[in-house]
Write an enzyme that holds these catalytic residues in place. Structure first.
Site, short mmCIF file in Angstrom:
data_model
loop_
_atom_site.label_atom_id
_atom_site.label_comp_id
_atom_site.label_asym_id
_atom_site.label_seq_id
_atom_site.Cartn_x
_atom_site.Cartn_y
_atom_site.Cartn_z
N GLY A 1 0.83 -1.21 0.00
CA GLY A 1 0.00 0.00 0.00
C GLY A 1 0.86 1.26 0.00
O GLY A 1 1.96 1.28 -0.57
N SER A 2 0.38 2.26 0.72
CA SER A 2 1.00 3.60 0.63
C SER A 2 2.44 3.67 1.11
O SER A 2 3.11 4.67 0.85
CB SER A 2 0.17 4.58 1.43
OG SER A 2 -1.16 4.53 1.03
N THR A 3 2.92 2.66 1.83
CA THR A 3 4.28 2.76 2.34
C THR A 3 5.31 2.71 1.22
O THR A 3 6.49 2.94 1.45
CB THR A 3 4.58 1.64 3.36
OG1 THR A 3 4.12 0.41 2.83
CG2 THR A 3 3.88 1.90 4.67
N VAL A 4 4.86 2.45 -0.01
CA VAL A 4 5.78 2.45 -1.15
C VAL A 4 6.04 3.88 -1.65
O VAL A 4 7.08 4.16 -2.23
CB VAL A 4 5.20 1.58 -2.30
CG1 VAL A 4 5.94 1.84 -3.60
CG2 VAL A 4 5.27 0.12 -1.96
#
Lengths: 95, 590
Positions: free
Chosen positions: B300-303
């Site tokens: 998810g957004s942690t990329v």
């Protein structure tokens, strides 16, 4: 000639006795060494058991529970903590 | 010289007047005795020599096995995590076993079972020997020895204990009955931990004392000890906070990883659900899995920070470049959505507010090869190299197979999978000014390690500043605070895949962050699997776990606060006259 023989025979007997004595002492020391080795081994095992006991008592989960319930300890709130720093460098980092 | 001749007449009186039969009898007896003795000697020495020699040697000559035991595993400060210690266990030989009714009742009492139970235990249909109870307590051992019942005996065995229990269970792993490491560090370092038995050939006297060695001693090689990188106190904190979060949010599971940003050492690694390594009677492989290392998820957004780093490093954008983020951005036929749309955002704001549209737009300015290369460089799609058994490489497909829509979704973390350990390691690039240190479950000296440069220090710092904005006013993680410290991090909330499509009501909440943000020392990754009490955002489920563990760990490590004003602000809110009562001394920072 025969006198020398007598002396030599005497020396020989003495040497033989000394060998016996030395052998006997060697055996005694050896037995002692074995005993001490066994003792060292037993102490080693005991040390392991004590370590195990220590780590069981010092288990963080146990310390945590005891500190909170029996001793009533709490973590100090930030306003009650005063920080003294000897190293100013670490405070000046990247913006 | 002076003997008289035998036939001298002067000695008539001395002449023996014996009847010849007497001579023969005596002579015969003597000769018979001699033959008897010689025969017996020949019988013993000649014919039975092997047997008798063997009997003699059995008493005096002994082959001893020198016992050895498995090495200890401890944390970085020497607190024990696994130790082998000798215990007695009760064995029985059914063929020799004879217990009077009295003894039977006594033994049952000593072992704390009913006589019926004991009978059932003792009626084994085996011809050999079997364990009645392993292990027995030292008191029980004394009692059993005192009974002296035939066929019952005690045997010394080494048993593995895990004093930290379930707290460190997933990292340490466990051994089976044969002392072979089955999981975790116990398995990874099996050959180092295991000892080799020695052998001695000795001569003993009547009293059983050893007199001398008959052959050179083969010394026993003790198993090597291991000092892990783990800090048991931080490990316990991680375990406690994770367990609490799982309970509050009724989640299925979760993991926490704490890394030393400077050395790559794994200071803590906790998973839920847990198992107790000291009692594995209810063996459930599912509980024993080290999820943080073995399981993969879509990040998810942690990329997104990696996307930002990729475009910054190529000079395509600056942190303040403005990007239009209209709510109708399409890649192919796919509509990219934001939960909270904004018409336009700067690069910093895209990270701060976690805009999918912004991240996708930035990623589309790169070629698949360029984007892949950045993700590959930070270690996605590759084993993180911790040496943990079964660690996963995650999934990052080669750029040649990417469709444009996949490149867009990958920018906000779908279409690739990672493990928590892998992702937390990748964040080291931001924490450590662009350099990623190799992971280690073992304690290391700082000078032993050389890192791998992934980003330039400038890019790493820029992205770190963006991630700091995440936890400030207006960021997705603005509720996450660690008093006294600046923190940087990124929230993640990803839909789970269920039967091949994304489930709208099942989430993985994650937060990966670092502190102190001015010069990060710790990186903590948290992932919570399927929180089901209605809250699922990374900031409200995983974030608090991060804040709690980070705050307590920074205090444990006595790191100087880099944002004392946040603590001061609270002082003003505190009742007047409250004086500082605790003085924390911090040294050189390390």
């Amino acid at each position: 000639m025969s006198r020398l023989n007598v002396v030599l025979a005497l020396v020989l007997v003495l040497c033989a006795l000394a060998v016996i004595q030395a052998q006997h002492r060697a055996r005694n020391y050896f037995v002692e060494l074995e005993r001490l080795k066994k003792e060292a081994h037993a102490l080693d095992e005991q040390w392991g058991q004590l370590q195990l006991e220590q780590s069981t008592w010092a288990n963080p989960a146990r310390v945590d529970t005891l500190a909170r319930t029996q001793l009533g300890l709490v973590a100090p709130s930030p306003e009650r903590v005063h920080v003294e720093t000897s190293d100013v460098e670490t405070l000046v980092g990247a913006p | 010289m002076s003997y008289q001749p035998r036939n001298s007449r002067a000695h008539q009186l001395l002449k023996l007047n014996l009847a010849p039969w007497r001579m023969v009898t005596v002579g015969g007896l003597l000769l018979g005795g001699l033959v008897l003795v010689a025969g017996r000697a020949f019988y013993l020495q000649g014919l039975h020599t092997d047997y008798l020699q063997g009997k003699g040697d059995e008493v005096a000559n002994r082959n001893l096995t020198l016992p050895t035991h498995r090495g200890q595993v401890s944390d970085r400060h020497g607190q024990l995590l696994a130790i082998s210690t000798p215990v007695e266990s009760l064995w029985a030989r059914p063929l020799e076993l004879k217990l009077s009714t009295e003894q039977h009742a006594h033994l049952a009492k000593v072992l704390g079972m009913s006589p019926q139970e004991l009978s059932k235990n003792l009626t084994h249909k085996t011809r050999g020997e079997f364990a009645v109870r392993r292990p027995v307590t030292p008191e029980q051992a004394v009692n059993i020895t005192a009974m002296g019942a035939p066929g019952l005996y005690l045997r010394r065995e080494f048993r593995r204990y895990y004093p930290a229990g379930e707290v460190a269970a997933h990292v340490v792993g466990f051994t089976n009955v044969d002392d072979l490491g089955q999981e975790g560090v116990e398995r990874a370092y099996q050959s180092w931990l295991v000892g080799r038995e020695g052998e001695r050939h000795i001569l003993r006297d009547r009293h059983g004392n050893t007199i001398r060695d008959l052959a050179p001693i083969k010394t026993a090689q003790m198993g090597g000890n291991l000092a892990l990188a783990l800090d048991l106190k931080i490990q316990y904190l991680a375990h406690r906070e994770l367990a609490a979060a799982i309970a509050t949010h009724k989640a299925k599971g979760g993991s926490v990883v704490v890394l030393d940003a400077k050395t790559g050492e794994i200071l803590a690694l906790a998973n839920q659900p847990i198992f107790n390594p000291n009692n594995r009677s209810n063996y459930q492989p599912d509980l024993m899995r080290n999820r943080a290392v073995i399981d993969t998820f879509e990040p998810g957004s942690t990329v997104k920070p990696f996307v930002a780093a990729a475009v910054l490093e190529r000079g395509l954008f600056t942190p303040d470049s403005v990007i239009q983020t209209p709510n109708n951005f399409r890649v192919g036929t796919k509509l990219v959505r934001d939960d909270h749309p904004h018409p336009q955002l700067t690069v910093t704001e895209i990270i701060q507010k976690s805009s999918n549209i912004g991240a996708a737009k930035m990623a589309m300015t790169l070629t698949p090869q360029q984007f892949w290369e950045v993700l590959h460089r930070v270690g996605l799609g590759e084993k993180p190299g911790s040496g943990f058994p079964g660690e996963t490489a995650g999934l990052l497909r080669p750029p040649g197979t990417w469709r444009p829509v996949e490149q867009a979704t990958m920018a906000y973390g779908y279409g690739l999978s990672v493990s928590l350990l892998q992702m937390t390691r990748a964040y080291m690039a931001f924490a450590n000014d662009g350099e990623v240190m190799p992971l280690s479950f073992l304690r290391r000296e700082p000078q032993e390690i050389t890192g791998e440069r992934v980003f330039s220090p400038a890019v790493a710092r820029e992205v770190r500043t963006m991630m700091e904005a995440v936890t400030q006013e207006g960021g997705t993680g603005q509720s996450i605070h660690v008093p006294g410290y600046r923190i940087a991090g990124k929230t993640g909330t990803a839909h789970k895949v269920l039967n091949g499509s994304y489930a709208s009501d099942r989430y993985l909440s994650s937060f990966i962050g670092m502190a102190p943000a001015s010069n990060p020392r710790l990186i903590i990754g948290v992932v919570i699997d399927e929180p089901s009490d209605g809250v699922y955002y990374g900031s409200s489920v995983a974030g608090p776990v991060f804040a709690q563990v980070m705050g307590a760990s920074l205090r444990l490590l006595a790191l100087p606060p880099d944002a004392p004003e946040t603590a001061t602000r609270m002082t003003q809110a505190a009742p007047a006259g409250a004086t500082p009562t605790v003085v924390a001394r911090v040294g050189g920072g390390m």
